[in-house]
Scaffold this motif. Structure first.
Motif, mmCIF file in Angstrom:
data_model
loop_
_atom_site.group_PDB
_atom_site.id
_atom_site.type_symbol
_atom_site.label_atom_id
_atom_site.label_comp_id
_atom_site.label_asym_id
_atom_site.label_seq_id
_atom_site.Cartn_x
_atom_site.Cartn_y
_atom_site.Cartn_z
ATOM 1 N N VAL A 133 0.776 -1.031 -0.052
ATOM 2 C CA VAL A 133 0.100 -0.069 -0.059
ATOM 3 C C VAL A 133 0.830 1.214 -0.001
ATOM 4 O O VAL A 133 1.832 1.179 0.467
ATOM 5 N N GLY A 134 0.414 2.308 -0.502
ATOM 6 C CA GLY A 134 1.043 3.744 -0.686
ATOM 7 C C GLY A 134 0.312 4.614 -1.671
ATOM 8 O O GLY A 134 -0.372 3.856 -2.309
ATOM 9 N N ALA A 135 0.922 5.837 -1.375
ATOM 10 C CA ALA A 135 0.387 6.842 -2.535
ATOM 11 C C ALA A 135 0.679 6.569 -3.911
ATOM 12 O O ALA A 135 1.600 5.830 -4.112
ATOM 13 N N ASN A 136 -0.136 7.079 -4.827
ATOM 14 C CA ASN A 136 0.697 7.243 -6.215
ATOM 15 C C ASN A 136 2.122 7.822 -6.183
ATOM 16 O O ASN A 136 2.245 8.848 -5.483
ATOM 17 N N GLY A 137 3.164 7.048 -7.005
ATOM 18 C CA GLY A 137 4.168 7.442 -7.093
ATOM 19 C C GLY A 137 5.164 7.074 -5.966
ATOM 20 O O GLY A 137 6.431 7.460 -5.888
ATOM 21 N N SER A 138 4.523 6.252 -5.092
ATOM 22 C CA SER A 138 5.345 5.897 -3.958
ATOM 23 C C SER A 138 6.629 4.757 -4.211
ATOM 24 O O SER A 138 7.397 4.769 -3.248
ATOM 25 N N GLY A 139 6.450 4.022 -5.104
ATOM 26 C CA GLY A 139 7.303 3.192 -5.763
ATOM 27 C C GLY A 139 6.925 1.802 -5.647
ATOM 28 O O GLY A 139 7.294 0.744 -5.825
ATOM 29 N N LYS A 140 5.273 1.474 -5.510
ATOM 30 C CA LYS A 140 4.965 0.113 -5.409
ATOM 31 C C LYS A 140 5.139 -0.712 -6.651
ATOM 32 O O LYS A 140 5.604 -1.923 -6.771
ATOM 33 N N SER A 141 4.752 0.202 -8.015
ATOM 34 C CA SER A 141 4.588 -0.529 -9.139
ATOM 35 C C SER A 141 6.158 -0.942 -9.546
ATOM 36 O O SER A 141 6.354 -1.833 -10.267
ATOM 37 N N THR A 142 6.953 0.105 -9.183
ATOM 38 C CA THR A 142 8.515 -0.152 -9.498
ATOM 39 C C THR A 142 9.011 -1.259 -8.805
ATOM 40 O O THR A 142 9.785 -2.148 -9.117
ATOM 41 N N ILE A 143 8.770 -1.724 -7.535
ATOM 42 C CA ILE A 143 8.946 -2.912 -6.873
ATOM 43 C C ILE A 143 8.246 -4.044 -7.775
ATOM 44 O O ILE A 143 8.890 -5.045 -7.876
ATOM 45 N N PHE A 144 7.123 -4.122 -8.023
ATOM 46 C CA PHE A 144 6.679 -5.139 -8.855
ATOM 47 C C PHE A 144 7.448 -5.342 -10.237
ATOM 48 O O PHE A 144 7.722 -6.361 -10.480
ATOM 49 N N ARG A 145 7.756 -4.113 -10.900
ATOM 50 C CA ARG A 145 8.537 -4.320 -11.988
ATOM 51 C C ARG A 145 9.979 -4.789 -11.969
ATOM 52 O O ARG A 145 10.450 -5.699 -12.710
#
Length: 244
Positions: free
Chosen positions: A36-48
């Motif tokens: 969880v986290g705000a937009n741009g926090s890095g969540k999607s980068t972790i998944f990528r």
């Protein structure tokens, strides 16, 4: 229990901006883990990064014991659903999944049909994907993610564009995949997605990651909780922090 994912001092810098800051975490096999986290926090980068689609600036990433970008470029038996799935829009849903299935030739047509039916789509619908609604495209992406029975599934905002019935179907699918033995990772802005499905959660804030330990969840007894716990109406009824 064996480790599915391990990130060790992972940093990612893009155009001089530090997207991830010294991320270290370890995720056991067969869990349902939320981010969880705000937009741009890095969540999607972790998944990528976990999917091998983005290489970290520094640090190490292991998926089922294999080091990414050394032992292999992409983790085996892994599927990903991103927020805006892409398909060959001039072809039908079935044809799109058939093209993808033909790459590894692990499954037959009936298994593709079953996956499409599991998400509530008609596998015999001959319309091109360009005629699909956003919700239908999202369902097709989920079908693609589960059709080959992967060991690791990454759902990045997978409930976006889905109606209430379709969200319930996704919950059911996630539980079925977990019971089958898959490790499932989820990002979501919706509290219900995380609260309903996950047994472990990480909060991502400005590129830093911290683990959240569930305590008041699914009938736990509040009197057993340590005094360090606190309430947070924006995420879960009650939790406390534990270092990753």
């Amino acid at each position: 229990m064996s480790t599915a994912i391990q990130m060790v001092h992972v940093k990612k810098i893009i155009h001089g901006r530090e997207i991830l800051k010294d991320v270290t975490l370890s995720i056991a096999e067969r869990g349902i883990v939320g981010f969880v986290g705000a937009n741009g926090s890095g969540k999607s980068t972790i998944f990528r990064i976990i999917a091998g689609l983005v290489k970290p600036t520094s640090g190490e990433v292991f998926v089922f014991g294999k080091k990414l970008h050394k032992d292999l470029s992409f983790p085996k038996n892994t599927s990903v659903v991103f927020e805006k799935p892409g398909f060959l829009e001039q072809y039908s849903g079935f044809d799109n999944l058939k093209f993808l299935a033909d790459i590894q030739r692990k499954i037959n047509d009936q298994q593709i049909i079953t996956a499409i039916q599991r998400v509530g789509l008609d596998p015999y619908d001959k319309r091109p994907v360009k005629a699909y609604s956003q919700g239908m495209k999202q369902k097709l992406a989920i079908a693609q993610a589960i059709m080959e029975e992967p060991d690791l599934i990454l759902f990045d905002e997978a409930t976006n564009g889905l109606d209430e019935k379709s969200v319930d179907q996704l919950y059911h699918i996630v539980r079925e995949e977990h019971e089958r033995g898959a490790t499932v990772l989820i990002t979501s802005h919706h509290k219900a997605d995380i609260d309903t499905l996950c047994n472990e959660v990480y909060r991502v804030h400005e590129g830093a990651v911290e683990k959240i330990m569930y305590l008041f969840h699914r009938g736990s007894v509040p009197s057993l909780f340590p005094p360090s716990c606190r309430r947070d109406a924006h995420l879960l009824p009650l939790f406390c922090y534990r270092p990753a």
